[in-house]
Scaffold this motif. Structure first.
Motif, PDB file in Angstrom:
ATOM      1  N   TYR A  91      43.217  37.550  37.070  1.00  0.00           N
ATOM      2  CA  TYR A  91      42.903  38.809  37.769  1.00  0.00           C
ATOM      3  C   TYR A  91      44.210  39.575  37.950  1.00  0.00           C
ATOM      4  O   TYR A  91      45.229  38.983  38.319  1.00  0.00           O
ATOM      5  CB  TYR A  91      42.331  38.534  39.156  1.00  0.00           C
ATOM      6  CG  TYR A  91      40.979  37.868  39.181  1.00  0.00           C
ATOM      7  CD1 TYR A  91      39.814  38.566  38.884  1.00  0.00           C
ATOM      8  CD2 TYR A  91      40.863  36.528  39.554  1.00  0.00           C
ATOM      9  CE1 TYR A  91      38.571  37.951  38.943  1.00  0.00           C
ATOM     10  CE2 TYR A  91      39.616  35.901  39.609  1.00  0.00           C
ATOM     11  CZ  TYR A  91      38.479  36.623  39.304  1.00  0.00           C
ATOM     12  OH  TYR A  91      37.256  36.015  39.370  1.00  0.00           O
TER      13      TYR A  91
ATOM     14  N   ARG B  13      46.900  42.543  45.051  1.00  0.00           N
ATOM     15  CA  ARG B  13      47.154  41.093  45.059  1.00  0.00           C
ATOM     16  C   ARG B  13      48.033  40.613  43.913  1.00  0.00           C
ATOM     17  O   ARG B  13      48.333  39.430  43.825  1.00  0.00           O
ATOM     18  CB  ARG B  13      45.814  40.346  45.039  1.00  0.00           C
ATOM     19  CG  ARG B  13      45.032  40.562  46.333  1.00  0.00           C
ATOM     20  CD  ARG B  13      43.563  40.468  46.054  1.00  0.00           C
ATOM     21  NE  ARG B  13      42.998  39.191  46.446  1.00  0.00           N
ATOM     22  CZ  ARG B  13      41.725  38.874  46.279  1.00  0.00           C
ATOM     23  NH1 ARG B  13      40.896  39.718  45.722  1.00  0.00           N
ATOM     24  NH2 ARG B  13      41.272  37.698  46.656  1.00  0.00           N
TER      25      ARG B  13
ATOM     26  N   ARG C 120      46.797  36.960  39.385  1.00  0.00           N
ATOM     27  CA  ARG C 120      46.292  35.638  39.806  1.00  0.00           C
ATOM     28  C   ARG C 120      45.683  34.922  38.609  1.00  0.00           C
ATOM     29  O   ARG C 120      44.718  35.424  38.024  1.00  0.00           O
ATOM     30  CB  ARG C 120      45.167  35.791  40.848  1.00  0.00           C
ATOM     31  CG  ARG C 120      45.613  36.340  42.186  1.00  0.00           C
ATOM     32  CD  ARG C 120      46.183  35.218  43.034  1.00  0.00           C
ATOM     33  NE  ARG C 120      46.848  35.762  44.202  1.00  0.00           N
ATOM     34  CZ  ARG C 120      46.323  35.820  45.412  1.00  0.00           C
ATOM     35  NH1 ARG C 120      45.114  35.354  45.616  1.00  0.00           N
ATOM     36  NH2 ARG C 120      46.998  36.321  46.413  1.00  0.00           N
TER      37      ARG C 120
ATOM     38  N   ASN D 207      39.809  26.256  48.849  1.00  0.00           N
ATOM     39  CA  ASN D 207      39.552  27.697  48.772  1.00  0.00           C
ATOM     40  C   ASN D 207      40.522  28.328  47.778  1.00  0.00           C
ATOM     41  O   ASN D 207      41.710  28.007  47.784  1.00  0.00           O
ATOM     42  CB  ASN D 207      39.740  28.371  50.134  1.00  0.00           C
ATOM     43  CG  ASN D 207      38.632  28.005  51.099  1.00  0.00           C
ATOM     44  OD1 ASN D 207      38.874  27.470  52.162  1.00  0.00           O
ATOM     45  ND2 ASN D 207      37.402  28.251  50.711  1.00  0.00           N
ATOM     46  N   GLY D 208      39.984  29.183  46.936  1.00  0.00           N
ATOM     47  CA  GLY D 208      40.840  29.908  45.996  1.00  0.00           C
ATOM     48  C   GLY D 208      41.202  29.120  44.753  1.00  0.00           C
ATOM     49  O   GLY D 208      42.020  29.563  43.944  1.00  0.00           O
ATOM     50  N   SER D 209      40.574  27.949  44.527  1.00  0.00           N
ATOM     51  CA  SER D 209      40.962  27.128  43.373  1.00  0.00           C
ATOM     52  C   SER D 209      40.283  27.578  42.072  1.00  0.00           C
ATOM     53  O   SER D 209      40.680  27.128  40.991  1.00  0.00           O
ATOM     54  CB  SER D 209      40.640  25.661  43.645  1.00  0.00           C
ATOM     55  OG  SER D 209      39.294  25.515  44.025  1.00  0.00           O
ATOM     56  N   GLY D 210      39.232  28.405  42.176  1.00  0.00           N
ATOM     57  CA  GLY D 210      38.607  28.931  40.957  1.00  0.00           C
ATOM     58  C   GLY D 210      37.143  28.559  40.764  1.00  0.00           C
ATOM     59  O   GLY D 210      36.574  28.796  39.703  1.00  0.00           O
ATOM     60  N   LYS D 211      36.499  28.022  41.802  1.00  0.00           N
ATOM     61  CA  LYS D 211      35.106  27.567  41.653  1.00  0.00           C
ATOM     62  C   LYS D 211      34.165  28.744  41.392  1.00  0.00           C
ATOM     63  O   LYS D 211      33.380  28.731  40.452  1.00  0.00           O
ATOM     64  CB  LYS D 211      34.657  26.793  42.909  1.00  0.00           C
ATOM     65  CG  LYS D 211      35.530  25.596  43.241  1.00  0.00           C
ATOM     66  CD  LYS D 211      35.058  24.869  44.474  1.00  0.00           C
ATOM     67  CE  LYS D 211      35.098  25.681  45.754  1.00  0.00           C
ATOM     68  NZ  LYS D 211      36.453  26.068  46.197  1.00  0.00           N
ATOM     69  N   THR D 212      34.257  29.748  42.261  1.00  0.00           N
ATOM     70  CA  THR D 212      33.338  30.889  42.119  1.00  0.00           C
ATOM     71  C   THR D 212      33.586  31.601  40.792  1.00  0.00           C
ATOM     72  O   THR D 212      32.633  31.988  40.096  1.00  0.00           O
ATOM     73  CB  THR D 212      33.521  31.867  43.302  1.00  0.00           C
ATOM     74  OG1 THR D 212      33.263  31.139  44.505  1.00  0.00           O
ATOM     75  CG2 THR D 212      32.564  33.035  43.217  1.00  0.00           C
ATOM     76  N   THR D 213      34.853  31.737  40.412  1.00  0.00           N
ATOM     77  CA  THR D 213      35.163  32.397  39.137  1.00  0.00           C
ATOM     78  C   THR D 213      34.516  31.624  37.987  1.00  0.00           C
ATOM     79  O   THR D 213      33.915  32.221  37.086  1.00  0.00           O
ATOM     80  CB  THR D 213      36.694  32.488  38.943  1.00  0.00           C
ATOM     81  OG1 THR D 213      37.235  33.242  40.031  1.00  0.00           O
ATOM     82  CG2 THR D 213      37.054  33.163  37.639  1.00  0.00           C
TER      83      THR D 213
HETATM   84  P1  ATP Z   1      36.456  30.080  47.683  1.00  0.00           P
HETATM   85  O1  ATP Z   1      35.921  28.738  48.023  1.00  0.00           O
HETATM   86  O2  ATP Z   1      37.434  30.623  48.691  1.00  0.00           O
HETATM   87  O3  ATP Z   1      35.439  31.082  47.248  1.00  0.00           O
HETATM   88  P2  ATP Z   1      37.060  29.538  44.912  1.00  0.00           P
HETATM   89  O4  ATP Z   1      37.494  28.153  44.583  1.00  0.00           O
HETATM   90  O5  ATP Z   1      35.652  29.903  44.662  1.00  0.00           O
HETATM   91  O6  ATP Z   1      37.432  29.843  46.403  1.00  0.00           O
HETATM   92  P3  ATP Z   1      37.791  31.916  43.432  1.00  0.00           P
HETATM   93  O7  ATP Z   1      37.015  32.798  44.368  1.00  0.00           O
HETATM   94  O8  ATP Z   1      37.262  31.714  42.055  1.00  0.00           O
HETATM   95  O9  ATP Z   1      38.051  30.492  44.100  1.00  0.00           O
HETATM   96  O10 ATP Z   1      39.281  32.509  43.356  1.00  0.00           O
HETATM   97  C1  ATP Z   1      40.295  31.968  42.492  1.00  0.00           C
HETATM   98  C2  ATP Z   1      41.556  32.821  42.634  1.00  0.00           C
HETATM   99  O11 ATP Z   1      41.314  34.117  42.088  1.00  0.00           O
HETATM  100  C3  ATP Z   1      42.038  33.025  44.063  1.00  0.00           C
HETATM  101  O12 ATP Z   1      43.439  33.058  44.047  1.00  0.00           O
HETATM  102  C4  ATP Z   1      41.472  34.391  44.417  1.00  0.00           C
HETATM  103  O13 ATP Z   1      42.277  35.027  45.375  1.00  0.00           O
HETATM  104  C5  ATP Z   1      41.547  35.113  43.070  1.00  0.00           C
HETATM  105  N1  ATP Z   1      40.500  36.143  42.931  1.00  0.00           N
HETATM  106  C6  ATP Z   1      39.150  35.927  42.963  1.00  0.00           C
HETATM  107  N2  ATP Z   1      38.481  37.084  42.746  1.00  0.00           N
HETATM  108  C7  ATP Z   1      39.436  38.053  42.571  1.00  0.00           C
HETATM  109  C8  ATP Z   1      39.399  39.458  42.297  1.00  0.00           C
HETATM  110  N3  ATP Z   1      38.230  40.101  42.162  1.00  0.00           N
HETATM  111  N4  ATP Z   1      40.572  40.121  42.197  1.00  0.00           N
HETATM  112  C9  ATP Z   1      41.754  39.478  42.310  1.00  0.00           C
HETATM  113  N5  ATP Z   1      41.876  38.148  42.550  1.00  0.00           N
HETATM  114  C10 ATP Z   1      40.732  37.452  42.677  1.00  0.00           C
END
Ligand code: ATP
Length: 237
Positions: free
Chosen positions: A14, A19, A22, A44-50
């Motif tokens: 991203y 920010r 990333r 949190n923020g490790s990349g699961k949702t992505t």
């Molecule tokens: P959570 O449990 O907090 O949702 P996650 O493991 O699902 O965390 P992601 O949401 O995939 O993690 O985020 C992975 C990284 O990408 C994090 O550093 C987050 O800040 C960054 N990130 C996610 N979405 C965006 C975006 N739209 N723009 C910029 N950075 C992003």
């Protein structure tokens, strides 16, 4: 066994003014076999949702490959979409609708036969409360209604982002029973969480992600034993 979900070398960066850059996914590999309840664990923020959103075609990756039910995505998504149920963001329900009204509306929109509504209400343990308004539901009941909505199409693969988030121990146990029943019926379930205890309670196998890379995977007992002996250098809670 065949993989129901697979990623190989998945990359996503991203870039935003606020920010900066990333590297959300940095060559991420994952493999989920049929009939498992598979936990996707990481801080949190490790990349699961992505990862989950990329698999569903909601985010375009920068590199790597992915497959669902043996077919490459995103190309095959129109073909496999009917066999995948997913909840990747908090569903918004009309508070004055009952669970049955809510599912009827969704069933109509998705051309799902009405008899399936009773089946999914039974599966998620809401049949007795189906006539009550959603605003009277506990968080756990709302989460199970969300799962019910994803089950309407009778998918082979169910993908849930943080389905146990905010639930009390009783709610987590109910979620566990539901996931086990689904797996016994032949469905494959992938659910994410940042809480080790949730994955331990609910899942058979796990993939652990940290900083966009897979750091461990395998049967829950084995992976978590490795973690508790300090063999796994990742902060999970
Ligand atoms: P959570 O449990 O907090 O949702 P996650 O493991 O699902 O965390 P992601 O949401 O995939 O993690 O985020 C992975 C990284 O990408 C994090 O550093 C987050 O800040 C960054 N990130 C996610 N979405 C965006 C975006 N739209 N723009 C910029 N950075 C992003």
């Amino acid at each position: 066994m065949s993989a129901v979900l697979e990623t190989e070398g998945l990359r996503k960066t991203y870039r935003s003014r606020r920010r900066g850059v990333r590297h959300a996914l940095d060559g991420f590999d994952m493999r989920v076999e049929a009939g498992q309840v598979h936990g996707f664990l990481g801080p949190n923020g490790s990349g699961k949702t992505t990862t989950l959103r990329t698999l569903l075609g909601l985010i375009r990756p920068d590199g790597g490959r992915m497959a669902i039910l043996g077919q490459e995505v995103p190309e095959a998504l129109p073909t496999v979409a009917g066999q995948v149920g997913a909840i990747v963001e908090s569903p918004q329900f009309f508070p004055n609708f009952t669970a049955r009204d809510t599912l009827s509306l969704l069933a109509e929109a998705g051309e799902v036969p009405r008899q399936r509504i009773d089946e999914v209400l039974e599966l998620v343990g809401l049949r007795d409360r189906a006539g009550e308004r959603v605003k009277t539901y506990s968080l756990g009941m709302k989460q199970r209604l969300a799962v019910a909505s994803a089950l309407l199409k009778n998918p082979r693969l169910l993908i849930l982002d943080e389905p146990a988030n905010g639930l009390d121990p009783g709610g987590i146990r109910e979620m566990r029973t539901l996931m086990r029943n689904l797996a016994e019926s032949g469905m494959t379930v992938v659910l994410s969480s940042h809480i080790l205890g949730e994955i331990q309670l609910i899942c058979d196998s796990v993939t652990i992600i940290s900083l966009g890379r897979r750091v461990a995977f395998g049967p829950v007992g084995e992976v978590l034993a490795q973690h508790s002996t300090g063999g796994l250098r990742v902060r999970l809670e």
